[in-house]
Design a protein around this motif. Structure first.
Motif, PDB file in Angstrom:
ATOM      1  N   SER A  86     -69.834 -12.215  -3.963  1.00  0.00           N
ATOM      2  CA  SER A  86     -70.840 -12.464  -3.089  1.00  0.00           C
ATOM      3  C   SER A  86     -70.403 -13.516  -1.955  1.00  0.00           C
ATOM      4  CB  SER A  86     -72.075 -12.878  -3.618  1.00  0.00           C
ATOM      5  OG  SER A  86     -72.109 -14.283  -4.084  1.00  0.00           O
ATOM      6  N   ALA A  87     -71.200 -13.491  -0.693  1.00  0.00           N
ATOM      7  CA  ALA A  87     -70.844 -14.225   0.215  1.00  0.00           C
ATOM      8  C   ALA A  87     -71.048 -15.959  -0.211  1.00  0.00           C
ATOM      9  CB  ALA A  87     -71.599 -14.055   1.423  1.00  0.00           C
ATOM     10  N   GLN A  88     -72.026 -15.702  -1.175  1.00  0.00           N
ATOM     11  CA  GLN A  88     -72.347 -17.131  -1.709  1.00  0.00           C
ATOM     12  C   GLN A  88     -71.145 -17.996  -2.333  1.00  0.00           C
ATOM     13  OE1 GLN A  88     -74.615 -14.612  -1.870  1.00  0.00           O
ATOM     14  NE2 GLN A  88     -75.535 -15.471  -0.002  1.00  0.00           N
ATOM     15  N   VAL A  89     -70.473 -17.355  -3.076  1.00  0.00           N
ATOM     16  CA  VAL A  89     -69.234 -17.927  -3.712  1.00  0.00           C
ATOM     17  C   VAL A  89     -67.935 -17.533  -2.761  1.00  0.00           C
ATOM     18  CG1 VAL A  89     -70.293 -17.702  -5.937  1.00  0.00           C
ATOM     19  CG2 VAL A  89     -68.656 -16.048  -5.277  1.00  0.00           C
ATOM     20  N   VAL A  93     -66.194 -13.920   3.324  1.00  0.00           N
ATOM     21  CA  VAL A  93     -67.089 -12.649   3.392  1.00  0.00           C
ATOM     22  C   VAL A  93     -67.759 -12.799   4.859  1.00  0.00           C
ATOM     23  CG1 VAL A  93     -69.055 -11.375   2.753  1.00  0.00           C
ATOM     24  CG2 VAL A  93     -67.496 -12.530   1.000  1.00  0.00           C
ATOM     25  N   VAL A  94     -67.502 -11.821   5.805  1.00  0.00           N
ATOM     26  CA  VAL A  94     -68.027 -11.880   7.136  1.00  0.00           C
ATOM     27  C   VAL A  94     -69.386 -10.778   7.065  1.00  0.00           C
ATOM     28  CG1 VAL A  94     -67.782 -11.018   9.387  1.00  0.00           C
ATOM     29  CG2 VAL A  94     -66.001 -12.052   8.083  1.00  0.00           C
ATOM     30  N   VAL A 124     -80.932  -2.995  -2.963  1.00  0.00           N
ATOM     31  CA  VAL A 124     -81.940  -2.268  -3.003  1.00  0.00           C
ATOM     32  C   VAL A 124     -82.473  -2.274  -1.495  1.00  0.00           C
ATOM     33  CG1 VAL A 124     -84.150  -2.503  -3.829  1.00  0.00           C
ATOM     34  CG2 VAL A 124     -82.296  -2.570  -5.092  1.00  0.00           C
ATOM     35  N   GLY A 125     -82.418  -3.428  -0.807  1.00  0.00           N
ATOM     36  CA  GLY A 125     -83.169  -3.686   0.625  1.00  0.00           C
ATOM     37  C   GLY A 125     -82.442  -2.827   1.650  1.00  0.00           C
ATOM     38  N   GLY A 126     -81.270  -2.144   1.220  1.00  0.00           N
ATOM     39  CA  GLY A 126     -80.730  -1.555   2.285  1.00  0.00           C
ATOM     40  C   GLY A 126     -79.367  -1.849   2.749  1.00  0.00           C
ATOM     41  N   ALA A 127     -79.026  -3.195   2.722  1.00  0.00           N
ATOM     42  CA  ALA A 127     -77.469  -3.904   3.014  1.00  0.00           C
ATOM     43  C   ALA A 127     -76.623  -3.125   2.348  1.00  0.00           C
ATOM     44  CB  ALA A 127     -77.724  -5.434   2.811  1.00  0.00           C
ATOM     45  N   GLU A 128     -75.346  -3.209   2.819  1.00  0.00           N
ATOM     46  CA  GLU A 128     -74.347  -2.784   2.132  1.00  0.00           C
ATOM     47  C   GLU A 128     -73.021  -3.703   2.196  1.00  0.00           C
ATOM     48  OE1 GLU A 128     -74.962   1.920   4.088  1.00  0.00           O
ATOM     49  OE2 GLU A 128     -73.185   0.795   4.547  1.00  0.00           O
ATOM     50  N   ASN A 129     -72.353  -3.774   0.861  1.00  0.00           N
ATOM     51  CA  ASN A 129     -71.308  -4.727   0.670  1.00  0.00           C
ATOM     52  C   ASN A 129     -70.039  -3.764   0.558  1.00  0.00           C
ATOM     53  OD1 ASN A 129     -73.675  -5.530  -1.465  1.00  0.00           O
ATOM     54  ND2 ASN A 129     -73.268  -6.990   0.408  1.00  0.00           N
ATOM     55  N   LEU A 130     -68.960  -4.089   1.396  1.00  0.00           N
ATOM     56  CA  LEU A 130     -67.759  -3.196   1.639  1.00  0.00           C
ATOM     57  C   LEU A 130     -66.658  -4.166   1.026  1.00  0.00           C
ATOM     58  CD1 LEU A 130     -66.343  -0.746   2.489  1.00  0.00           C
ATOM     59  CD2 LEU A 130     -66.118  -1.920   4.594  1.00  0.00           C
ATOM     60  N   LEU A 131     -65.761  -3.556   0.219  1.00  0.00           N
ATOM     61  CA  LEU A 131     -64.558  -4.056  -0.176  1.00  0.00           C
ATOM     62  C   LEU A 131     -63.667  -3.129   0.144  1.00  0.00           C
ATOM     63  CD1 LEU A 131     -62.742  -6.116  -1.769  1.00  0.00           C
ATOM     64  CD2 LEU A 131     -63.036  -4.654  -3.760  1.00  0.00           C
ATOM     65  N   LEU A 132     -62.479  -3.722   0.854  1.00  0.00           N
ATOM     66  CA  LEU A 132     -61.357  -2.698   1.232  1.00  0.00           C
ATOM     67  C   LEU A 132     -60.305  -3.609   0.515  1.00  0.00           C
ATOM     68  CD1 LEU A 132     -61.667  -2.535   5.234  1.00  0.00           C
ATOM     69  CD2 LEU A 132     -62.052  -0.682   3.420  1.00  0.00           C
ATOM     70  N   ILE A 139     -60.284  -7.335   1.721  1.00  0.00           N
ATOM     71  CA  ILE A 139     -61.247  -7.760   2.766  1.00  0.00           C
ATOM     72  C   ILE A 139     -62.460  -7.604   2.375  1.00  0.00           C
ATOM     73  CG2 ILE A 139     -62.157  -7.390   5.203  1.00  0.00           C
ATOM     74  CD1 ILE A 139     -59.030  -6.807   5.911  1.00  0.00           C
ATOM     75  N   ARG A 140     -63.595  -8.365   2.700  1.00  0.00           N
ATOM     76  CA  ARG A 140     -65.072  -8.091   2.528  1.00  0.00           C
ATOM     77  C   ARG A 140     -65.895  -8.406   3.451  1.00  0.00           C
ATOM     78  NH1 ARG A 140     -68.463  -7.619   0.784  1.00  0.00           N
ATOM     79  NH2 ARG A 140     -69.654  -9.354  -0.441  1.00  0.00           N
TER      80      ARG A 140
END
Length: 262
Positions: A86-89, A93-94, A124-132, A139-140
């Motif tokens: 996560s961006a918190q750790v 993450v952009v 659940v809220g609609g956001a998407e998290n991408l890992l390449l 890249i996150r």
């Protein structure tokens, strides 16, 4: 004094692969050893016809506890796991917004082109998290609005909302390089020695989990002959070095491994 049989020690060669995993992979190696994490169920996943892996998001409590956005199979080594931090750790993450490309957009992104390198978590809220990820470098991106599943998009990034900005700028630079060349550059992370020491502490952690004593750790790291000759020598340098690595192993296992991402 009895010592742990050498055959029970983790062999140094068993950890050679850690030299070719980045900080996210090494952090995963620590997480997957967490007894509480190992009790969790792996997140459900599906694969699109393009080869894109879509994974069920972890619960907010799990994400807050471990810093990961989904539950990966703890039996997988870093070279095979696809873990989204996560961006918190992970300050690299952009966060971007995905919009329909305009004629003025020189570059657009179509996830279908890179589906074999991609892993997507849908919140659940609609956001998407991408890992390449190419197995070594990654890249996150967090897609705060819009979707990558509907075709080509252009990204909008608000530099004024980025903090810390340096890590995110490095990710953007690497992402643009990836779009141009198809190769994911390595992250600009300091501390090769820190990475090596954390990997060595992982081996010590595994030995301790198998019942190793401090002297067993010394024998594993320095060899029987040297330990026999120097263990009680003035200054106790070998004993002190073993103690420091044991302390590091315990602190890393307690969550300090997340600092590898910073």
């Amino acid at each position: 004094m009895p010592v742990l049989p050498q055959r029970l020690w983790p062999a140094a060669s068993d950890y050679d692969y850690l030299a070719s995993v980045g900080a996210p992979g090494l952090a995963w190696e620590w997480l997957r050893r967490d007894p509480a994490y190992r009790l969790m169920s792996e997140g459900k996943r599906s694969r699109t016809s393009d080869g894109l892996t879509i994974i069920e998001a972890a619960s907010p409590a799990a994400a807050a506890k471990w810093g990961c956005l989904h539950m990966e199979d703890p039996h997988l080594q870093a070279s095979d796991a696809m873990i989204l931090w996560s961006a918190q750790v992970d300050p690299s993450v952009v966060r971007v917004n995905a919009v329909l490309p305009q004629p003025s957009d020189v570059v657009s992104f179509d996830l279908r082109r890179w589906a074999s390198l991609a892993c997507l978590v849908k919140q659940v809220g609609g956001a998407e998290n991408l890992l390449l990820c190419d197995g070594l470098n990654s890249i996150r991106l967090d897609i705060m609005s819009g979707s990558l599943l509907d075709g080509s998009v252009a990204f909008r990034f608000d530099i004024h909302s980025a903090d810390p900005v340096d890590s995110m700028i490095d990710t953007l630079r690497r992402f643009l390089h990836f779009q141009r060349t198809g190769a994911i550059p390595a992250r600009s992370l300091p501390g090769v020695r820190r990475h090596q020491r954390a990997a060595l502490a992982l081996r010590v952690h595994d030995a301790l989990s198998q019942g190793a004593s401090i002297r067993d750790v010394g024998n594993m790291l320095f060899g029987f002959d040297r330990v026999d000759a120097e263990w009680e020598a003035s200054g106790e340098s070998l004993k002190s070095a073993s103690r420091r690595l044991i302390a590091l192993a315990r602190s890393m296992a307690s969550g300090e491994y997340l600092t590898l991402l910073r």
